[in-house]
Motif scaffolding. Sequence first.
Motif, PDB file in Angstrom:
ATOM      1  N   PHE A 160       0.718  -1.020   0.203  1.00 40.29           N
ATOM      2  CA  PHE A 160       0.052  -0.084  -0.015  1.00 40.29           C
ATOM      3  C   PHE A 160       0.953   1.261   0.273  1.00 40.29           C
ATOM      4  CE2 PHE A 160       0.906  -1.158   4.502  1.00 40.29           C
ATOM      5  CZ  PHE A 160       1.045   0.016   5.007  1.00 40.29           C
ATOM      6  N   HIS A 161       0.172   2.364  -0.378  1.00 42.11           N
ATOM      7  CA  HIS A 161       0.800   3.677  -0.258  1.00 42.11           C
ATOM      8  C   HIS A 161      -0.184   4.721  -0.012  1.00 42.11           C
ATOM      9  CE1 HIS A 161      -0.050   3.771  -4.675  1.00 42.11           C
ATOM     10  NE2 HIS A 161      -0.401   4.874  -4.455  1.00 42.11           N
ATOM     11  N   ALA A 162       0.100   5.893   0.533  1.00 42.57           N
ATOM     12  CA  ALA A 162      -0.596   6.641   0.968  1.00 42.57           C
ATOM     13  C   ALA A 162       0.255   8.280   1.147  1.00 42.57           C
ATOM     14  CB  ALA A 162      -0.960   6.555   2.328  1.00 42.57           C
ATOM     15  N   THR A 163      -0.512   9.113   0.673  1.00 46.82           N
ATOM     16  CA  THR A 163      -0.076  10.425   0.561  1.00 46.82           C
ATOM     17  C   THR A 163      -0.925  11.504   0.750  1.00 46.82           C
ATOM     18  OG1 THR A 163       1.529  12.049  -0.851  1.00 46.82           O
ATOM     19  CG2 THR A 163      -0.191  10.642  -1.948  1.00 46.82           C
ATOM     20  N   ASP A 164      -0.363  12.918   1.070  1.00 50.99           N
ATOM     21  CA  ASP A 164      -1.039  13.964   1.180  1.00 50.99           C
ATOM     22  C   ASP A 164      -0.848  14.762  -0.178  1.00 50.99           C
ATOM     23  OD1 ASP A 164       1.558  14.927   1.370  1.00 50.99           O
ATOM     24  OD2 ASP A 164       0.779  16.196   3.491  1.00 50.99           O
ATOM     25  N   SER A 165       0.299  14.226  -1.016  1.00 47.20           N
ATOM     26  CA  SER A 165       0.322  14.788  -2.442  1.00 47.20           C
ATOM     27  C   SER A 165       1.081  15.975  -2.284  1.00 47.20           C
ATOM     28  CB  SER A 165      -1.009  14.865  -3.188  1.00 47.20           C
ATOM     29  OG  SER A 165      -1.662  16.006  -2.904  1.00 47.20           O
ATOM     30  N   THR A 166       1.329  16.661  -1.185  1.00 53.10           N
ATOM     31  CA  THR A 166       2.397  17.719  -1.006  1.00 53.10           C
ATOM     32  C   THR A 166       3.468  17.732   0.085  1.00 53.10           C
ATOM     33  OG1 THR A 166       0.864  18.620   0.702  1.00 53.10           O
ATOM     34  CG2 THR A 166       0.487  19.439  -1.622  1.00 53.10           C
ATOM     35  N   ASN A 167       3.364  16.890   0.983  1.00 56.97           N
ATOM     36  CA  ASN A 167       4.378  16.973   1.740  1.00 56.97           C
ATOM     37  C   ASN A 167       4.875  15.484   2.366  1.00 56.97           C
ATOM     38  OD1 ASN A 167       4.485  19.726   2.572  1.00 56.97           O
ATOM     39  ND2 ASN A 167       2.703  19.334   3.499  1.00 56.97           N
ATOM     40  N   ASN A 168       3.988  14.562   2.350  1.00 61.02           N
ATOM     41  CA  ASN A 168       4.168  13.215   2.900  1.00 61.02           C
ATOM     42  C   ASN A 168       3.999  12.031   1.964  1.00 61.02           C
ATOM     43  OD1 ASN A 168       4.689  14.321   5.777  1.00 61.02           O
ATOM     44  ND2 ASN A 168       2.706  14.995   5.381  1.00 61.02           N
ATOM     45  N   PHE A 169       4.776  10.928   1.930  1.00 67.91           N
ATOM     46  CA  PHE A 169       4.481   9.808   1.337  1.00 67.91           C
ATOM     47  C   PHE A 169       4.914   8.485   2.107  1.00 67.91           C
ATOM     48  CE2 PHE A 169       5.257   6.372  -1.669  1.00 67.91           C
ATOM     49  CZ  PHE A 169       4.405   6.703  -2.737  1.00 67.91           C
ATOM     50  N   LEU A 170       3.987   7.748   2.308  1.00 72.22           N
ATOM     51  CA  LEU A 170       4.039   6.460   3.080  1.00 72.22           C
ATOM     52  C   LEU A 170       3.801   5.287   2.366  1.00 72.22           C
ATOM     53  CD1 LEU A 170       4.613   6.062   6.388  1.00 72.22           C
ATOM     54  CD2 LEU A 170       1.977   5.646   6.265  1.00 72.22           C
ATOM     55  N   LYS A 171       4.670   4.323   2.465  1.00 76.13           N
ATOM     56  CA  LYS A 171       4.633   3.009   1.880  1.00 76.13           C
ATOM     57  C   LYS A 171       4.787   1.906   2.516  1.00 76.13           C
ATOM     58  CE  LYS A 171       6.876   0.301  -1.725  1.00 76.13           C
ATOM     59  NZ  LYS A 171       6.530  -0.886  -0.914  1.00 76.13           N
ATOM     60  N   GLY A 172       4.094   0.802   2.291  1.00 74.66           N
ATOM     61  CA  GLY A 172       4.038  -0.288   3.285  1.00 74.66           C
ATOM     62  C   GLY A 172       3.840  -1.716   2.425  1.00 74.66           C
ATOM     63  N   SER A 173       4.488  -2.681   2.879  1.00 74.59           N
ATOM     64  CA  SER A 173       4.759  -4.189   2.346  1.00 74.59           C
ATOM     65  C   SER A 173       4.591  -5.263   3.507  1.00 74.59           C
ATOM     66  CB  SER A 173       6.043  -4.266   1.644  1.00 74.59           C
ATOM     67  OG  SER A 173       6.167  -3.240   0.640  1.00 74.59           O
ATOM     68  N   LEU A 174       3.885  -6.133   3.167  1.00 74.86           N
ATOM     69  CA  LEU A 174       3.420  -7.421   4.082  1.00 74.86           C
ATOM     70  C   LEU A 174       4.356  -8.328   3.629  1.00 74.86           C
ATOM     71  CD1 LEU A 174       2.087  -9.006   6.234  1.00 74.86           C
ATOM     72  CD2 LEU A 174       0.393  -9.459   4.547  1.00 74.86           C
ATOM     73  N   TYR A 175       5.217  -8.812   4.582  1.00 70.57           N
ATOM     74  CA  TYR A 175       6.069 -10.119   4.151  1.00 70.57           C
ATOM     75  C   TYR A 175       6.267 -11.300   5.439  1.00 70.57           C
ATOM     76  CZ  TYR A 175       8.530  -6.980   0.969  1.00 70.57           C
ATOM     77  OH  TYR A 175       8.945  -6.167  -0.214  1.00 70.57           O
ATOM     78  N   PHE A 176       6.066 -12.405   5.005  1.00 70.34           N
ATOM     79  CA  PHE A 176       6.115 -13.393   5.769  1.00 70.34           C
ATOM     80  C   PHE A 176       7.276 -14.000   5.838  1.00 70.34           C
ATOM     81  CE2 PHE A 176       1.650 -12.916   5.107  1.00 70.34           C
ATOM     82  CZ  PHE A 176       1.071 -13.312   6.198  1.00 70.34           C
ATOM     83  N   TYR A 177       8.109 -14.518   6.954  1.00 75.39           N
ATOM     84  CA  TYR A 177       9.246 -15.069   6.888  1.00 75.39           C
ATOM     85  C   TYR A 177       9.416 -16.489   6.714  1.00 75.39           C
ATOM     86  CZ  TYR A 177      10.360 -10.370   8.567  1.00 75.39           C
ATOM     87  OH  TYR A 177      10.499  -8.989   8.585  1.00 75.39           O
ATOM     88  N   ALA A 178       8.879 -16.863   5.674  1.00 72.11           N
ATOM     89  CA  ALA A 178       8.605 -18.418   5.343  1.00 72.11           C
ATOM     90  C   ALA A 178       8.290 -18.575   3.587  1.00 72.11           C
ATOM     91  CB  ALA A 178       7.519 -18.945   6.064  1.00 72.11           C
TER      92      ALA A 178
END
Length: 184
Positions: free
Chosen positions: A136-154
Amino acid sequence: MRNLFFLLFIFIFLGCKEDTLPKPKAYLSLKYPKKTYQKLQLERPYSFDVLKNTTTINKPNNWLTIRYPNLNASLDITYRPVNNNIKELLTEAEKLVFKHAVKAEQIIPKDYTNSPKRVFGSIYEITGNAASHIQFHATDSTNNFLKGSLYFYAKPNYDSILPAVAYIKKDVFRLMESLKWKNN
């Protein structure tokens, strides 16, 4: 005559066994704890709700890892400030999602918009034996950008981890719904 009694004895002895029946199908029974959330305890340019039974690991540059110790999984969160480079950040995030297309059966995008909080983004569900099953990713389009990824250790086996993916997917939706930018 002796041979006849011996054969009769063997048939009676072998004939008294019970029929062997196939075992019924077994179903995996996983129990997940009830979900309770709390605000992210680390000081960041953003805040959101995290599941209480996870471990939050502080990383440099406002990055963090949310560990699910019972599921052997983690949500890896990266943060980047927007400096007139929103198009580049969005392109990079989508490239990382579609890197999984080789192993993925399907990539399902869902757009997310919360205009009053200035949170705009997408959540990608990746089915199949890919390395990451939610991005996923999220932003306010002017100041901030956040990205995330789900991983399993298997080793990825989508059928086996599907219940855990569904469990964590609810946390990702909660993260997006509760996301607030500190400088807005």
